[in-house]
Design an enzyme around this catalytic site. Sequence first.
Site, PDB file in Angstrom:
ATOM      1  N   HIS A 150      -8.046   2.768   4.488  1.00  0.00           N
ATOM      2  CA  HIS A 150      -7.405   1.188   5.407  1.00  0.00           C
ATOM      3  C   HIS A 150      -7.635   0.449   4.182  1.00  0.00           C
ATOM      4  CE1 HIS A 150      -6.638  -2.235   8.042  1.00  0.00           C
ATOM      5  NE2 HIS A 150      -7.206  -2.657   7.209  1.00  0.00           N
ATOM      6  N   GLU A 151      -8.958   0.120   3.278  1.00  0.00           N
ATOM      7  CA  GLU A 151      -8.915  -0.212   2.617  1.00  0.00           C
ATOM      8  C   GLU A 151      -8.200  -0.256   1.258  1.00  0.00           C
ATOM      9  OE1 GLU A 151     -10.593  -3.720   3.036  1.00  0.00           O
ATOM     10  OE2 GLU A 151     -10.549  -2.507   5.506  1.00  0.00           O
ATOM     11  N   LEU A 204      -8.711  -8.016   8.981  1.00  0.00           N
ATOM     12  CA  LEU A 204      -8.513  -9.428   8.513  1.00  0.00           C
ATOM     13  C   LEU A 204      -7.131 -10.535   8.020  1.00  0.00           C
ATOM     14  CD1 LEU A 204     -12.373  -9.050   7.340  1.00  0.00           C
ATOM     15  CD2 LEU A 204     -11.559  -9.690  10.081  1.00  0.00           C
ATOM     16  N   HIS A 255      -4.738  -1.662   0.832  1.00  0.00           N
ATOM     17  CA  HIS A 255      -4.617  -3.419   1.042  1.00  0.00           C
ATOM     18  C   HIS A 255      -4.711  -2.453  -1.026  1.00  0.00           C
ATOM     19  CE1 HIS A 255      -4.934  -5.427   4.446  1.00  0.00           C
ATOM     20  NE2 HIS A 255      -6.294  -4.459   4.350  1.00  0.00           N
TER      21      HIS A 255
END
Length: 194
Positions: free
Chosen positions: A134-135, A93, A138
């Site tokens: 993936h998160e 995003l 971050h």
Amino acid sequence: MPLSIIPHPHPTLRVCSRPIRKVDAQLKRIVSEMLDLMYQAEGVGLAANQVNLPLRIFVANPSGNREDGEELVLINPEIQSPKGNETAQEGCLSLPGIYGNVKRPRTIKVSAYDLRGNSIEREVDGFLARVIQHENDHLNGVMFFDRMSDESKRDIDDRIDELETVFRSKQASGGIPSDQDLLAELEQWYHTYC
Ligand code: NI
């Protein structure tokens, strides 16, 4: 101020987020806003530093739909026991409309806390394992394109450069603060949570 999703190359996307010490009403409000933003943007995951909060928490729902699938809120997550390998397309995003193939372990164990303070320990695989990795990246300041092969990344380099040019020119014209000032704004969160 309402939260919003920050784009690459905002410097908060590169910070190492801090562990959360306690779940309070403020954190619950943050989570609820993060879920709203994720569903609005039709994403399947959103990490706190993507809304400019350097905290070790992310939300996810592999269905991308509030009415379906499994909604996850993971606090202070840790990933262990990676097994296997799988390459699949990912987006983010913070880089709207840009997608690329990323190779990751197929199966992982994740441990974390939920909003009620219960500990979560699960083995996950497939798409859910990918979303969680993936998160979790971050929270460590890692973007999906950092994990792409040079060859695959070449296909999206121009689009990434474009995003960077837009962001840097807004900084040059004063529309967005400098990296140094943006990072200074994060200090209040360190004092609140650490
Ligand atoms: Ni992302």
